[in-house]
Design a protein around this motif. Structure first.
Motif, PDB file in Angstrom:
ATOM      1  N   LEU A 122      30.889 -11.390  26.069  1.00 45.68           N
ATOM      2  CA  LEU A 122      30.803 -12.326  24.884  1.00 45.68           C
ATOM      3  C   LEU A 122      31.799 -13.288  24.945  1.00 45.68           C
ATOM      4  N   PHE A 123      32.864 -13.113  25.761  1.00 46.45           N
ATOM      5  CA  PHE A 123      33.942 -13.842  25.970  1.00 46.45           C
ATOM      6  C   PHE A 123      34.802 -13.822  27.159  1.00 46.45           C
ATOM      7  N   ASP A 124      35.174 -15.044  27.844  1.00 45.72           N
ATOM      8  CA  ASP A 124      36.109 -14.984  29.050  1.00 45.72           C
ATOM      9  C   ASP A 124      37.343 -15.495  28.422  1.00 45.72           C
ATOM     10  N   ARG A 174      30.559  -7.522  16.122  1.00 52.03           N
ATOM     11  CA  ARG A 174      29.797  -7.020  17.297  1.00 52.03           C
ATOM     12  C   ARG A 174      30.436  -5.831  18.170  1.00 52.03           C
ATOM     13  N   ALA A 175      31.673  -5.730  17.664  1.00 54.40           N
ATOM     14  CA  ALA A 175      32.237  -4.678  18.400  1.00 54.40           C
ATOM     15  C   ALA A 175      31.470  -3.207  18.360  1.00 54.40           C
ATOM     16  N   GLY A 176      31.448  -2.580  19.577  1.00 52.79           N
ATOM     17  CA  GLY A 176      30.779  -1.311  19.969  1.00 52.79           C
ATOM     18  C   GLY A 176      29.310  -1.565  20.013  1.00 52.79           C
TER      19      GLY A 176
END
Length: 152
Positions: A28-30, A17-19
């Motif tokens: 996407l994340f905490d 999912r990078a980029g």
């Protein structure tokens, strides 16, 4: 599943999912990680030992957003958000159940607690009926299937 395999799955998910473009404000994340002291305080207040896989996850990844699932942090990062203690000691706390993730309908995912020890399995608590149903063999499986939607 062992932690190293779980961690590799998470890293693969992040790499894929990078980029990619996401809507403004979407994360996407905490990473509201917990310390050993945070987790010990929660266990003491709730009177139960949390599963070891869950505690390791919380120390490394933490609460908040974990892709497609919201996880309660051990302690609220801002003092206003729900956390493990506020949810599991409040008026809606369920006996012998430690809620760790809201389903979004008033129901919860969490752990059944017996004799001061939480089971490794993640269960689903129906808030209307009070019934508890098995969901995942352990927290890593839960995080992969609900959070990353791997292996559903």
């Amino acid at each position: 599943m062992e932690f190293e395999e779980f961690e590799a799955q998470v890293e693969s998910f992040r790499t894929e999912r990078a980029g990619k473009q996401y809507p403004p404000g979407f994360q996407l994340f905490d990473s509201w990680t917990a310390t050993d002291a945070d987790l010990a305080e929660v266990e003491a207040e709730l009177g139960t030992h949390l599963p070891s896989k869950y505690k390791r996850f919380m120390r490394v990844f933490g609460g908040g957003v974990f892709s497609f699932v919201e996880l309660l942090p051990a302690k609220s990062p801002d003092g206003r958000s729900e956390d493990l203690l506020s949810v599991n000691t409040g008026i809606y706390a369920a006996p012998n159940f430690v809620a760790v993730a809201p389903v979004g309908t008033g129901d919860w995912w969490g752990f059944v607690s017996e004799n001061g020890v939480c089971r490794e399995q993640v269960s689903f608590l129906d808030h209307e009926e009070g019934s508890v149903q098995f969901d995942s063999a352990d927290f890593y499986e839960f995080a992969l299937t609900k959070g990353l939607r791997i292996g559903r």
